[in-house]
Write an enzyme that holds these catalytic residues in place. Structure first.
Site, PDB file in Angstrom:
ATOM      1  N   GLY B  89      16.166  24.886  47.818  1.00  0.00           N
ATOM      2  CA  GLY B  89      16.888  25.040  49.083  1.00  0.00           C
ATOM      3  C   GLY B  89      16.730  23.850  50.010  1.00  0.00           C
ATOM      4  N   CYS B 151      24.264  19.527  46.038  1.00  0.00           N
ATOM      5  CA  CYS B 151      23.161  20.455  45.839  1.00  0.00           C
ATOM      6  C   CYS B 151      23.664  21.887  45.884  1.00  0.00           C
ATOM      7  CB  CYS B 151      22.078  20.246  46.890  1.00  0.00           C
ATOM      8  SG  CYS B 151      20.665  21.304  46.597  1.00  0.00           S
ATOM      9  N   LYS B 187      26.270  11.139  44.641  1.00  0.00           N
ATOM     10  CA  LYS B 187      25.775  11.995  43.551  1.00  0.00           C
ATOM     11  C   LYS B 187      26.700  13.183  43.381  1.00  0.00           C
ATOM     12  CE  LYS B 187      21.670  14.025  41.598  1.00  0.00           C
ATOM     13  NZ  LYS B 187      20.241  14.208  41.810  1.00  0.00           N
ATOM     14  N   ILE B 213      24.322  13.669  36.473  1.00  0.00           N
ATOM     15  CA  ILE B 213      24.805  14.813  37.248  1.00  0.00           C
ATOM     16  C   ILE B 213      23.699  15.390  38.128  1.00  0.00           C
ATOM     17  CG2 ILE B 213      26.542  15.535  35.560  1.00  0.00           C
ATOM     18  CD1 ILE B 213      24.477  17.517  34.407  1.00  0.00           C
ATOM     19  N   GLY B 239      16.737  19.801  33.158  1.00  0.00           N
ATOM     20  CA  GLY B 239      15.823  19.665  32.030  1.00  0.00           C
ATOM     21  C   GLY B 239      16.573  19.426  30.724  1.00  0.00           C
ATOM     22  N   GLY B 287      14.352  13.282  36.207  1.00  0.00           N
ATOM     23  CA  GLY B 287      14.105  14.361  37.170  1.00  0.00           C
ATOM     24  C   GLY B 287      13.029  15.314  36.711  1.00  0.00           C
TER      25      GLY B 287
HETATM   26  C1  LIG Z   1      12.999  20.983  41.698  1.00  0.00           C
HETATM   27  C2  LIG Z   1      14.228  20.134  41.803  1.00  0.00           C
HETATM   28  C3  LIG Z   1      14.652  19.677  43.058  1.00  0.00           C
HETATM   29  C4  LIG Z   1      15.781  18.889  43.179  1.00  0.00           C
HETATM   30  N1  LIG Z   1      16.151  18.431  44.408  1.00  0.00           N
HETATM   31  C5  LIG Z   1      17.211  17.594  44.523  1.00  0.00           C
HETATM   32  C6  LIG Z   1      17.563  17.029  45.771  1.00  0.00           C
HETATM   33  O1  LIG Z   1      16.928  17.266  46.803  1.00  0.00           O
HETATM   34  N2  LIG Z   1      18.638  16.208  45.829  1.00  0.00           N
HETATM   35  C7  LIG Z   1      19.367  15.887  44.717  1.00  0.00           C
HETATM   36  O2  LIG Z   1      20.316  15.108  44.810  1.00  0.00           O
HETATM   37  N3  LIG Z   1      19.050  16.400  43.511  1.00  0.00           N
HETATM   38  C8  LIG Z   1      18.001  17.244  43.389  1.00  0.00           C
HETATM   39  N4  LIG Z   1      17.667  17.756  42.154  1.00  0.00           N
HETATM   40  C9  LIG Z   1      18.487  17.408  40.982  1.00  0.00           C
HETATM   41  C10 LIG Z   1      17.892  16.247  40.187  1.00  0.00           C
HETATM   42  O3  LIG Z   1      17.803  15.077  40.969  1.00  0.00           O
HETATM   43  C11 LIG Z   1      18.738  15.959  38.932  1.00  0.00           C
HETATM   44  O4  LIG Z   1      20.030  15.564  39.330  1.00  0.00           O
HETATM   45  C12 LIG Z   1      18.873  17.175  38.023  1.00  0.00           C
HETATM   46  O5  LIG Z   1      17.705  17.930  38.009  1.00  0.00           O
HETATM   47  C13 LIG Z   1      19.209  16.796  36.589  1.00  0.00           C
HETATM   48  O6  LIG Z   1      18.267  15.889  36.054  1.00  0.00           O
HETATM   49  P1  LIG Z   1      16.961  16.349  35.202  1.00  0.00           P
HETATM   50  O7  LIG Z   1      17.441  17.221  34.094  1.00  0.00           O
HETATM   51  O8  LIG Z   1      16.343  15.057  34.747  1.00  0.00           O
HETATM   52  O9  LIG Z   1      16.100  17.084  36.153  1.00  0.00           O
HETATM   53  C14 LIG Z   1      16.548  18.558  42.017  1.00  0.00           C
HETATM   54  C15 LIG Z   1      16.125  19.026  40.767  1.00  0.00           C
HETATM   55  C16 LIG Z   1      14.981  19.801  40.636  1.00  0.00           C
HETATM   56  C17 LIG Z   1      14.566  20.271  39.273  1.00  0.00           C
END
Ligand SMILES: Cc1cc2nc3c(=O)[nH]c(=O)nc-3n(C[C@H](O)[C@H](O)[C@H](O)COP(=O)(O)O)c2cc1C
Ligand SMILES: Cc1cc2nc3c(=O)[nH]c(=O)nc-3n(C[C@H](O)[C@H](O)[C@H](O)COP(=O)(O)OP(=O)(O)OC[C@H]3O[C@@H](n4cnc5c(N)ncnc54)[C@H](O)[C@@H]3O)c2cc1C
Ligand code: FES
Lengths: 282, 309
Positions: B89, B151, B187, B213, B239, B287
């Site tokens: 959030g 988001c 983004k 993404i 993930g 991420g």
């Molecule tokens: C716990 C968590 C918090 C996140 N917070 C943000 C955020 O504040 N702003 C944003 O642009 N993306 C946020 N993301 C998305 C990640 O930056 C990323 O785009 C997404 O998780 C996909 O990549 P990954 O599979 O490597 O995590 C968040 C992801 C996770 C898991």
């Protein structure tokens, strides 16, 4: 806040050595690290499998003991991650990130007040670690379990008071109080000598609330080790927040359990908001 | 990790490259929200690494909003066998604290930063960017801005906000006007039928690149209660599970929009990162894997460099 100086974390490979059943529900896991991992009681580590299909998130476990390069944990199987730990074979790879979080206060930080240690079930490790490292005459330790089979008797010498919800399966040569562990503490005449003590507790939330109430009623300080779902364990995801009291207009704020805790002063926690869904304010 | 790099890969992942008129120290970044503000790893150690920042081209900081946010109710995380659903959030310290305290500390520590911003009205991206320019315009380590148009965890703004190409263009244009000489990234959400249309809108409005993404909308059910695990029902899925989804979205953008792409989604290894580079990404972000291991991005950078030599 207690224990602000604590060893920094290391991310390191480990090899699984053994799982030893300490009671019907509690398993001690020993693993071998590349080098000793200094920690303070109350700190935890994030564990994961190194190969196979690692868990997406590592799992937090309190550090029970560190003996040279051997690091030990005590856990209960509750889901996928802990079931995977229970299936490990000697030599299998683990990853350990730790030590993490703020520990329990040391005797120095307690300024001479005797400690009353309370561990409920799987909340035993940090309390056990504290008693093993710092325990002196005057400190008392208590363990609360469900029944006699749940109690890891071999870990608890005669200095430990033991309580069980149901007084079955208690070994003939051991004693257990029937009731909850905070009732056992309250019933102990030697603790009602007027001395100011400090409670250090870890266990289920109802136990922690009861410990906090007991301490408050006697004018003792109380530290509790909290558990929350964790994503990272090192303060970066905001997945593990607990409500703590502040002077601000709202009277509370979110603290990260993993790096502002897991040990908090009990009077810092907004118990009225804890464990109940708190709707966002913005 | 691949034992040696495929012959098509001719980028140096840890060498500076130019984006939006500025040199960015490297191509392996951490993703927003998964490494907080980039200040949590400084005391950490791992065998073979100087720090979790070794080889990292940029930390994309946690998205900050004009006012601080306390985020969603707990629990905020659910895990599947191959992914994670989060409902944080957008808990964040707010723009004032970010500008006054966080950015100067990052500058002092020499952490390369891309600042992630979110707002509920397009013009706010302009005022936020202008303020950043004022506060950090002469910082050596603040490199650019990523505007978070995607988001899924916040009701106002958030998801719907970023699914309309017109709104995307307005937000990008507002930030662009206030950001000379530094890269501006948009983004994008994957939760739309046509992500390339969003990318084109962003590119046409002046974005130097798009990051793709953000998380995929997801839900898990607690069988014991029969209810969704997360109090807000939905969360953002990330993930390993989203890697193929991210690759597909990136490919759509590369094929259909003329704007550089920063790949993000499910990257946990050098091999995963290479797949994004194969599709034409200029850099990648790590991420969820960074949450599991503070050295994840550093490991990927190291593994790519090792494989090269
Ligand atoms: C716990 C968590 C918090 C996140 N917070 C943000 C955020 O504040 N702003 C944003 O642009 N993306 C946020 N993301 C998305 C990640 O930056 C990323 O785009 C997404 O998780 C996909 O990549 P990954 O599979 O490597 O995590 C968040 C992801 C996770 C898991
Ligand atoms: C600082 C800290 C120290 C801990 N120390 C220990 C320890 O020493 N020994 C031990 O056995 N356990 C400990 N735990 C709890 C342990 O982390 C969880 O039991 C474990 O993560 C469960 O993983 P799983 O995959 O088996 O279960 P999952 O499948 O993830 O969950 C199984 C059940 O447990 C609940 N759950 C999962 N994680 C938590 C959590 N962190 N808090 C509350 N409920 C949870 C889930 O909601 C679910 O009902 C600790 C937790 C924290 C935060
Ligand atoms: S578990 Fe990520 S901030 Fe605490």
């Amino acid at each position: 806040m207690a224990g602000t100086t604590a060893p920094a974390a290391r991310s390191c490979p480990a090899r699984f050595i053994t799982n030893v059943e300490m009671s019907s529900g509690l398993i001690r896991l020993d693993c071998e690290l590349d080098a000793p991992l200094p920690f303070r009681p109350g700190q935890f580590a994030m564990l994961n499998l190194a190969d196979g299909l690692p868990l997406v998130f590592s799992r937090p476990f309190s550090i029970l003991a560190g003996d040279g390069t051997t690091l030990s944990f005590l856990y209960r199987v509750v889901g996928r991650g802990t079931a995977a730990l229970a299936r490990l074979k000697p030599g299998q790879g683990l990853t350990v990130l730790g030590p993490l979080g703020r520990p329990f206060p040391t005797p120095d930080e307690l300024e001479g007040r005797p400690a009353v240690l309370i561990g409920g079930g799987v909340g035993l490790p940090p309390v056990h670690a504290w008693f093993a490292r710092h325990g002196r005459d005057g400190d008392t330790a208590f363990f609360g379990g469900r029944d006699g089979a749940d109690v890891p008797w071999s870990m608890l010498d005669a200095r430990w008071g033991v309580s069980v919800d149901r007084a079955v399966d208690v070994p003939a040569d051991r004693e257990a109080f029937a009731g909850v562990v905070t009732e056992l503490v309250a019933s102990r005449g030697d603790l009602a000598d007027g001395r100011t003590r400090a409670v250090l507790a870890c266990g289920p939330i109802p136990l922690l609330r009861a410990a906090a109430r007991l301490a408050a009623a006697r004018g003792w300080d109380c530290w509790v080790s909290l558990e929350e779902h964790m994503g990272c364990g090192y303060g970066v995801c905001k997945g593990c927040v607990v409500p703590v009291a502040t002077a601000g207009p709202d009277g509370w704020r979110n603290a990260t359990c993993c790096d502002e805790g897991p040990v908090f002063r009990a009077d810092q926690i907004r118990w009225d908001r804890y464990g109940v869904p708190v709707l966002p304010t913005t | 990790m691949p034992p040696s790099l495929p012959t098509w890969f001719d980028l140096d992942p840890v060498a500076p490259f130019t984006l939006g008129g500025r040199e960015i120290p490297g191509r392996i970044w951490t993703a927003s929200g998964c490494f907080a503000y980039g200040l949590s790893g400084h005391d950490m150690a791992a065998p073979g690494f100087a720090s979790p920042y070794a080889g990292i081209g940029a930390v994309v900081t946690k998205t900050v909003t004009p006012a601080p946010r306390s985020g969603n109710p707990m629990p905020r995380l659910a895990e599947t066998e191959v992914g994670a659903i989060n409902s944080i959030g957008l808990e964040n310290v707010g723009y004032d604290v970010f500008c006054r305290e966080t950015l100067p500390e990052l500058e002092a520590r020499g952490v390369p930063v891309i600042a992630s911003l979110a707002a509920t009205r397009p013009e706010e991206f302009g005022t936020m960017t202008a303020r950043l320019q004022e506060v950090a315009g002469d910082f050596a380590h603040w490199h650019g801005i990523e505007i978070n148009l995607s988001c899924p965890n916040v009701a106002e703004g958030g998801h719907d906000f970023g699914s309309d190409p017109g709104t995307v263009a307005e937000c990008v244009a507002a930030a662009r006007e206030a950001l000379p000489g530094r890269p501006l990234l948009a983004k994008l959400t994957p939760n739309v039928a046509d992500i390339a249309a969003l990318a084109r809108a962003a590119g046409d409005a002046g974005a130097d690149a798009v990051s793709a993404i953000n998380t995929v909308i997801g839900l898990d059910v607690d069988l014991a209660t029969g209810r969704p695990v997360l109090p807000r029902r939905f969360g953002g899925y990330s993930g390993p599970a989203v890697l193929p989804i991210a690759l597909a979205k990136v490919d759509q953008i590369v094929q259909q929009a003329r704007v550089p792409v920063v790949g993000v989604g499910g990257i946990a290894s050098a091999a995963d990162a290479l797949k994004f580079f194969a599709l034409g990404c200029v850099s990648v972000q790590v991420g969820t894997a960074q949450m599991r291991d503070p050295f994840a991005a550093a490991r990927i950078a190291r593994d790519l460099v090792r494989a090269q030599s």
